[in-house]
Design an enzyme around this catalytic site. Structure first.
Site, mmCIF file in Angstrom:
data_model
loop_
_atom_site.group_PDB
_atom_site.id
_atom_site.type_symbol
_atom_site.label_atom_id
_atom_site.label_comp_id
_atom_site.label_asym_id
_atom_site.label_seq_id
_atom_site.Cartn_x
_atom_site.Cartn_y
_atom_site.Cartn_z
ATOM 1 N N HIS A 103 33.943 18.261 -30.163
ATOM 2 C CA HIS A 103 34.024 19.051 -28.817
ATOM 3 C C HIS A 103 33.108 20.177 -29.021
ATOM 4 C CE1 HIS A 103 35.835 21.876 -31.502
ATOM 5 N NE2 HIS A 103 36.247 22.842 -30.585
ATOM 6 N N THR A 105 26.182 26.909 -29.288
ATOM 7 C CA THR A 105 26.437 28.204 -29.412
ATOM 8 C C THR A 105 25.312 28.967 -28.718
ATOM 9 O OG1 THR A 105 25.097 27.924 -31.328
ATOM 10 C CG2 THR A 105 27.516 27.910 -31.487
ATOM 11 N N LEU A 158 30.306 31.637 -19.810
ATOM 12 C CA LEU A 158 29.837 30.878 -18.839
ATOM 13 C C LEU A 158 28.279 30.930 -19.152
ATOM 14 C CD1 LEU A 158 30.473 31.314 -15.013
ATOM 15 C CD2 LEU A 158 28.157 31.352 -15.829
ATOM 16 N N GLU A 159 27.538 29.982 -18.868
ATOM 17 C CA GLU A 159 25.899 29.973 -19.176
ATOM 18 C C GLU A 159 25.247 29.160 -17.986
ATOM 19 O OE1 GLU A 159 25.328 29.584 -24.082
ATOM 20 O OE2 GLU A 159 24.676 27.900 -23.098
ATOM 21 N N GLY A 177 31.848 24.185 -34.122
ATOM 22 C CA GLY A 177 32.564 24.306 -35.240
ATOM 23 C C GLY A 177 32.137 25.560 -36.350
ATOM 24 N N ASP A 184 45.312 27.467 -27.536
ATOM 25 C CA ASP A 184 44.737 27.360 -26.284
ATOM 26 C C ASP A 184 44.716 26.246 -25.556
ATOM 27 O OD1 ASP A 184 43.112 28.385 -24.065
ATOM 28 O OD2 ASP A 184 41.330 28.650 -25.149
ATOM 29 N N HIS A 226 39.477 19.881 -24.017
ATOM 30 C CA HIS A 226 39.534 19.510 -25.691
ATOM 31 C C HIS A 226 40.740 19.804 -26.399
ATOM 32 C CE1 HIS A 226 36.152 22.683 -25.611
ATOM 33 N NE2 HIS A 226 37.240 23.212 -25.911
#
Length: 470
Positions: A393, A371, A202-203, A396, A91, A320
């Site tokens: 970043h 998260t 999107l938060e 994990g 990505d 990142h």
DNA sequence: ATGTTC
């Protein structure tokens, strides 16, 4: 694997076998549980031609394609240093953008449901095609690949200030669209302005706590303020570019006399034709990723304004997953390096010339997506940080998608989040379950270890009010 | 991460 604890949150793996440099892992013992496979990848990366300093790993290290996710490796361009697509990841230009609203949580409360419903309709997401932009033809895709956010803003989907607050001013100049295959273009055509799936989101968030008032003020955030965080990348286009160029390099590698311990580390010298072709294609994907986040910001801004009269201004946008040509001191002299950051964020210190004028004194904002239902962080780069001005970043993963989905049902997880006051707009309940917070490490521990390793400083903690997921 | 296995 012998890990020597040489400082708090800093472990060294001494060079052995074909390693050219040591491995250096920034973490706590706890975060390194079950890290054996990814530590082997740190060792493998240390064998790459031209690598300088060390093969670094951030506290959120986990197993990836060839290189570990959370890995940083810099090679000396003039000394045969290589570039490797595996050191960037599939990505390409995946990254995070944070927008700050001109209101606090109270100012959004009565409109939150309407805003979330509006975002639910306006934000394309999930695997496969779909995007906010319907391209008029291949020429427009080329303009995106060359111009990134700059092109999107030029077309009226943002303001000039967005570009100032975006890494590289919104676009890198060295994109080579001829190195983007027909297949990659095809996949990219229908996905401009889309989140994708998995951990992308999107938060709508609230600034829960500020730890560094000076930096927070410079970034334009304050306790209680509403923010919007966007985490996404270059979709199928970046994925296809990685696939294409790994194959090309795998074939070319032997011609340069390069042997790697894992085929997934396929690489050629930065200054080889194959290296230049990859970097040109990667830059095009980097621009695609920025345009993607710019267009999603524009879509979110329209929803917020229409539903609640709220305006959003860009705090910062940083990737990142990128390799960049940067100058850093190596053994006392400045060298031109190809810095691979894969699941690691650039974190320039105060005074860096590439920072926008109004941020130069405090340092670069670093955006860490957490998260669902936990927290995200804003950090800042510090002077004297190791690992070529890089830090962590994200959280994990610790559970596979399959195991995560077995651990919790989507319906049950949605109910749990809603009862915790978090509005959820998932595209699929299965996808939601795969992203359950238990599937990840504690992002707070990752951030604490990064600060403990002197890679960055914590500025603010953000908590979710609403989540839009693929 | 990913037209979730060319």
């Amino acid at each position: 694997m012998e890990l020597i604890e040489e400082a708090p949150h800093r472990f060294r793996i001494d060079p052995h076998g074909p390693m050219r440099v040591p491995g250096v892992v920034f973490a706590s013992r706890k975060l390194l549980n079950d890290a054996e496979k990814s530590l082997e990848q740190v060792v493998n990366v240390a064998t790459l031609p031209g690598i300088v300093g060390a093969s670094y790993a951030m506290p959120d290290i986990h197993w990836g394609y060839g290189f570990p996710i959370g890995g940083v490796a810099a090679t000396d361009v003039a000394d045969g240093g290589v570039v490797s697509p595996g050191g960037v990841g599939f990505d390409i230009s995946c990254g995070v953008r944070l927008l700050a609203a001109d209101t606090d949580q109270k100012g959004l409360e009565s409109a939150l449901t309407e805003v979330m419903d509006g975002l639910d309709r306006a934000i394309p997401r999930g695997a496969g095609p779909g995007g906010v932009w319907h391209l008029t033809g291949p020429g427009q895709l080329e303009r995106i690949l060359r111009g990134g956010s700059r092109y999107a803003v030029g077309e009226g989907h943002g303001v000039e200030r967005d570009l100032v607050r975006c890494e590289d001013g919104g676009a890198v100049a060295d994109a080579d669209v001829d190195q983007v295959s027909a297949r990659a273009r095809e996949r990219g055509l229908g996905q401009v302005g889309s989140l994708g799936s998995a951990n992308h989101f999107l938060e709508v968030q609230r600034v829960d706590e500020v730890y560094d008032e000076t930096a927070a003020a410079a970034f334009g955030i304050t306790v209680g303020q509403v923010c919007v965080m966007i985490h996404c990348g270059s979709r199928g286009l970046g994925h296809q570019i990685c696939t294409d160029h790994v194959r090309l390099m795998d074939r070319a590698m032997t011609r340069y006399g390069i042997k790697v311990p894992d085929r997934q580390l396929a690489c050629t010298p930065v200054e080889s034709p194959e290296g230049q072709r990859y970097l040109g294609a990667m830059a095009a994907a980097a621009n695609y990723g920025r345009a993607n986040r710019q267009l999603l910001s524009d879509a979110a801004r329209k929803v917020f304004h229409r539903a609640a009269g709220i305006r959003l201004s860009l705090v910062y946008d940083v990737s990142h997953n990128l390799a960049k040509i940067e100058t850093h001191p190596v053994a006392g002299t400045r060298r031109t390096l190809c810095v691979h950051r894969k699941g690691a964020t650039r974190a320039f210190p105060p005074g860096h010339p590439d920072l926008p004028d109004d941020l130069r004194e405090v340092g670069q904002p670093v955006l860490i997506p957490g998260t669902m239902g936990t927290a995200s962080y804003v950090l800042v780069g510090v002077a004297g940080g190791d690992a070529f001005s890089s830090t962590c970043h994200g959280a994990g993963r610790v559970l596979s998608r399959h195991r995560a989905a077995r651990a919790v049902g989507g319906r049950e997880l949605r109910a749990r989040l809603e009862s915790a006051g978090i509005a959820v707009r998932p595209r699929s309940l299965r996808g939601l379950a795969e992203e359950t917070p238990e599937a990840y490490k504690d992002v707070s521990e990752v951030v604490a270890a990064s600060e403990g390793a002197r890679l960055c400083r914590t500025v603010a903690r953000l908590v979710p009010l609403g989540v839009v997921k693929g």
